[in-house]
Motif scaffolding. Structure first.
Motif, PDB file in Angstrom:
ATOM      1  N   PHE A  88     -57.898 -23.555   1.530  1.00  0.00           N
ATOM      2  CA  PHE A  88     -57.351 -22.571   0.599  1.00  0.00           C
ATOM      3  C   PHE A  88     -57.491 -23.108  -0.813  1.00  0.00           C
ATOM      4  O   PHE A  88     -57.633 -24.316  -1.044  1.00  0.00           O
ATOM      5  CB  PHE A  88     -55.887 -22.227   0.919  1.00  0.00           C
ATOM      6  CG  PHE A  88     -54.912 -23.364   0.791  1.00  0.00           C
ATOM      7  CD1 PHE A  88     -54.270 -23.641  -0.407  1.00  0.00           C
ATOM      8  CD2 PHE A  88     -54.601 -24.145   1.907  1.00  0.00           C
ATOM      9  CE1 PHE A  88     -53.361 -24.678  -0.510  1.00  0.00           C
ATOM     10  CE2 PHE A  88     -53.684 -25.182   1.806  1.00  0.00           C
ATOM     11  CZ  PHE A  88     -53.065 -25.452   0.595  1.00  0.00           C
ATOM     12  N   VAL A  89     -57.473 -22.187  -1.761  1.00  0.00           N
ATOM     13  CA  VAL A  89     -57.602 -22.515  -3.169  1.00  0.00           C
ATOM     14  C   VAL A  89     -56.278 -22.245  -3.851  1.00  0.00           C
ATOM     15  O   VAL A  89     -55.648 -21.209  -3.625  1.00  0.00           O
ATOM     16  CB  VAL A  89     -58.728 -21.688  -3.828  1.00  0.00           C
ATOM     17  CG1 VAL A  89     -58.758 -21.913  -5.341  1.00  0.00           C
ATOM     18  CG2 VAL A  89     -60.075 -22.042  -3.209  1.00  0.00           C
ATOM     19  N   VAL A  90     -55.853 -23.160  -4.696  1.00  0.00           N
ATOM     20  CA  VAL A  90     -54.657 -22.970  -5.513  1.00  0.00           C
ATOM     21  C   VAL A  90     -55.100 -22.477  -6.881  1.00  0.00           C
ATOM     22  O   VAL A  90     -55.804 -23.182  -7.607  1.00  0.00           O
ATOM     23  CB  VAL A  90     -53.849 -24.269  -5.649  1.00  0.00           C
ATOM     24  CG1 VAL A  90     -52.573 -24.015  -6.442  1.00  0.00           C
ATOM     25  CG2 VAL A  90     -53.521 -24.847  -4.280  1.00  0.00           C
ATOM     26  N   GLY A  91     -54.701 -21.249  -7.222  1.00  0.00           N
ATOM     27  CA  GLY A  91     -55.079 -20.660  -8.501  1.00  0.00           C
ATOM     28  C   GLY A  91     -55.912 -19.408  -8.312  1.00  0.00           C
ATOM     29  O   GLY A  91     -57.034 -19.479  -7.805  1.00  0.00           O
ATOM     30  N   ALA A  92     -55.355 -18.259  -8.706  1.00  0.00           N
ATOM     31  CA  ALA A  92     -56.044 -16.975  -8.539  1.00  0.00           C
ATOM     32  C   ALA A  92     -56.807 -16.559  -9.784  1.00  0.00           C
ATOM     33  O   ALA A  92     -57.417 -15.487  -9.801  1.00  0.00           O
ATOM     34  CB  ALA A  92     -55.019 -15.881  -8.179  1.00  0.00           C
ATOM     35  N   GLY A 145     -57.496 -18.465   2.065  1.00  0.00           N
ATOM     36  CA  GLY A 145     -56.917 -17.567   1.075  1.00  0.00           C
ATOM     37  C   GLY A 145     -56.627 -18.313  -0.205  1.00  0.00           C
ATOM     38  O   GLY A 145     -57.095 -19.432  -0.417  1.00  0.00           O
ATOM     39  N   VAL A 146     -55.831 -17.683  -1.062  1.00  0.00           N
ATOM     40  CA  VAL A 146     -55.506 -18.233  -2.381  1.00  0.00           C
ATOM     41  C   VAL A 146     -53.998 -18.312  -2.555  1.00  0.00           C
ATOM     42  O   VAL A 146     -53.261 -17.399  -2.184  1.00  0.00           O
ATOM     43  CB  VAL A 146     -56.131 -17.382  -3.501  1.00  0.00           C
ATOM     44  CG1 VAL A 146     -55.604 -17.781  -4.868  1.00  0.00           C
ATOM     45  CG2 VAL A 146     -57.653 -17.511  -3.477  1.00  0.00           C
ATOM     46  N   ARG A 183     -57.447 -13.227   0.989  1.00  0.00           N
ATOM     47  CA  ARG A 183     -56.003 -13.013   1.084  1.00  0.00           C
ATOM     48  C   ARG A 183     -55.242 -13.789   0.022  1.00  0.00           C
ATOM     49  O   ARG A 183     -55.600 -14.927  -0.304  1.00  0.00           O
ATOM     50  CB  ARG A 183     -55.474 -13.460   2.452  1.00  0.00           C
ATOM     51  CG  ARG A 183     -55.934 -12.642   3.631  1.00  0.00           C
ATOM     52  CD  ARG A 183     -55.146 -13.053   4.865  1.00  0.00           C
ATOM     53  NE  ARG A 183     -55.332 -14.470   5.169  1.00  0.00           N
ATOM     54  CZ  ARG A 183     -54.456 -15.213   5.839  1.00  0.00           C
ATOM     55  NH1 ARG A 183     -53.309 -14.689   6.246  1.00  0.00           N
ATOM     56  NH2 ARG A 183     -54.713 -16.488   6.092  1.00  0.00           N
ATOM     57  N   TYR A 184     -54.193 -13.160  -0.498  1.00  0.00           N
ATOM     58  CA  TYR A 184     -53.215 -13.889  -1.308  1.00  0.00           C
ATOM     59  C   TYR A 184     -52.172 -14.434  -0.343  1.00  0.00           C
ATOM     60  O   TYR A 184     -51.508 -13.685   0.378  1.00  0.00           O
ATOM     61  CB  TYR A 184     -52.574 -12.964  -2.343  1.00  0.00           C
ATOM     62  CG  TYR A 184     -51.385 -13.594  -3.021  1.00  0.00           C
ATOM     63  CD1 TYR A 184     -51.512 -14.779  -3.747  1.00  0.00           C
ATOM     64  CD2 TYR A 184     -50.114 -13.019  -2.926  1.00  0.00           C
ATOM     65  CE1 TYR A 184     -50.416 -15.364  -4.363  1.00  0.00           C
ATOM     66  CE2 TYR A 184     -49.018 -13.594  -3.538  1.00  0.00           C
ATOM     67  CZ  TYR A 184     -49.169 -14.762  -4.248  1.00  0.00           C
ATOM     68  OH  TYR A 184     -48.081 -15.352  -4.841  1.00  0.00           O
ATOM     69  N   LEU A 185     -52.015 -15.749  -0.328  1.00  0.00           N
ATOM     70  CA  LEU A 185     -51.174 -16.408   0.678  1.00  0.00           C
ATOM     71  C   LEU A 185     -49.728 -16.594   0.246  1.00  0.00           C
ATOM     72  O   LEU A 185     -48.867 -16.848   1.093  1.00  0.00           O
ATOM     73  CB  LEU A 185     -51.770 -17.778   1.022  1.00  0.00           C
ATOM     74  CG  LEU A 185     -53.181 -17.779   1.594  1.00  0.00           C
ATOM     75  CD1 LEU A 185     -53.699 -19.208   1.716  1.00  0.00           C
ATOM     76  CD2 LEU A 185     -53.225 -17.074   2.937  1.00  0.00           C
TER      77      LEU A 185
END
Length: 215
Positions: A5-9, A29-30, A49-51
């Motif tokens: 997952f990635v931190v930061g949208a 997701g993010v 997806r926004y997690l």
């Protein structure tokens, strides 16, 4: 298959998603504490997806095999999040776009992101959560320490040392053999002809001091 997952949208977080897709990584997701409505719409358009918040991710993925990447520009925030995720047993991955090129003996620490078009030559070290944006070049025998951000098109000559949390602006240039100090900033299109002291912002050609952070 590796999941991450990635931190930061925001913008760079979504660019990290591009690199993950390029490498065939399964995107979980993010994560973002306060995503804007625009960024949520853009994630939806990507089918990502926004997690939820960082706190949610710390609970959900503690000790799991799911990896993470920090798509956040602020070096200080990246350092804090690195510490929090490490305490929770959540391990970062590094990712390199397939269009990037690397010479012999390039060492990449966990969390580093190397975007499309980056050129790295030989005997180079990248620290934890280093961000090399599009079309950056890094010369031989260079060390880039933890949490450094190098913005698009910047050129780092050989035998340069970039200390922790420094920022190189878009199309900045660092002359061979110099050092860029911790938490310093080299402005966009600036040309550093001499070493930059810690906590100092330089701009222009040749680069001159614009500001110093109080010690």
């Amino acid at each position: 298959m590796t999941r991450a997952f990635v931190v930061g949208a925001g913008g760079f977080g979504r660019e990290v998603l591009d690199v993950l897709r390029d490498q065939g990584i399964d995107i979980e997701g993010v994560v973002d504490d306060a995503p804007s409505e625009q960024n949520l719409r853009l994630l939806e358009r990507q089918g990502v997806r926004y997690l939820g918040t960082v706190e949610h991710a710390l609970r959900e993925y503690a000790g799991s095999s799911v990896r993470y990447l920090l798509g956040i520009g602020s070096a200080a925030v990246r350092r804090v999040l690195d510490e929090r995720f490490s305490e929770a047993g959540i391990v970062p991955m590094s990712v390199v776009h397939s269009s990037a090129t690397m010479g012999f003996d390039v060492r990449i620490a966990p969390g580093a992101v190397v975007c499309a078009g980056v050129r790295i030559t030989s005997n180079v070290e990248l620290g934890r959560h280093v961000h090399l944006n599009l079309n950056v070049t890094v010369g031989h025998d260079t060390t880039i320490e933890d949490y450094v951000s190098v913005n698009p098109g910047a050129a780092i000559s050989g035998a340069v040392t970039i200390r922790e949390e420094a920022l190189l602006g878009a199309n900045a240039f660092i002359l061979q053999g110099l050092e860029v100090g911790r938490r310093s900033v080299v402005g966009a299109s600036a040309a550093a002809m001499r070493s930059v002291q810690p906590d100092t912002t330089v701009v222009g050609v040749p680069a001159r001091i614009l500001a110093r952070r109080p010690s």
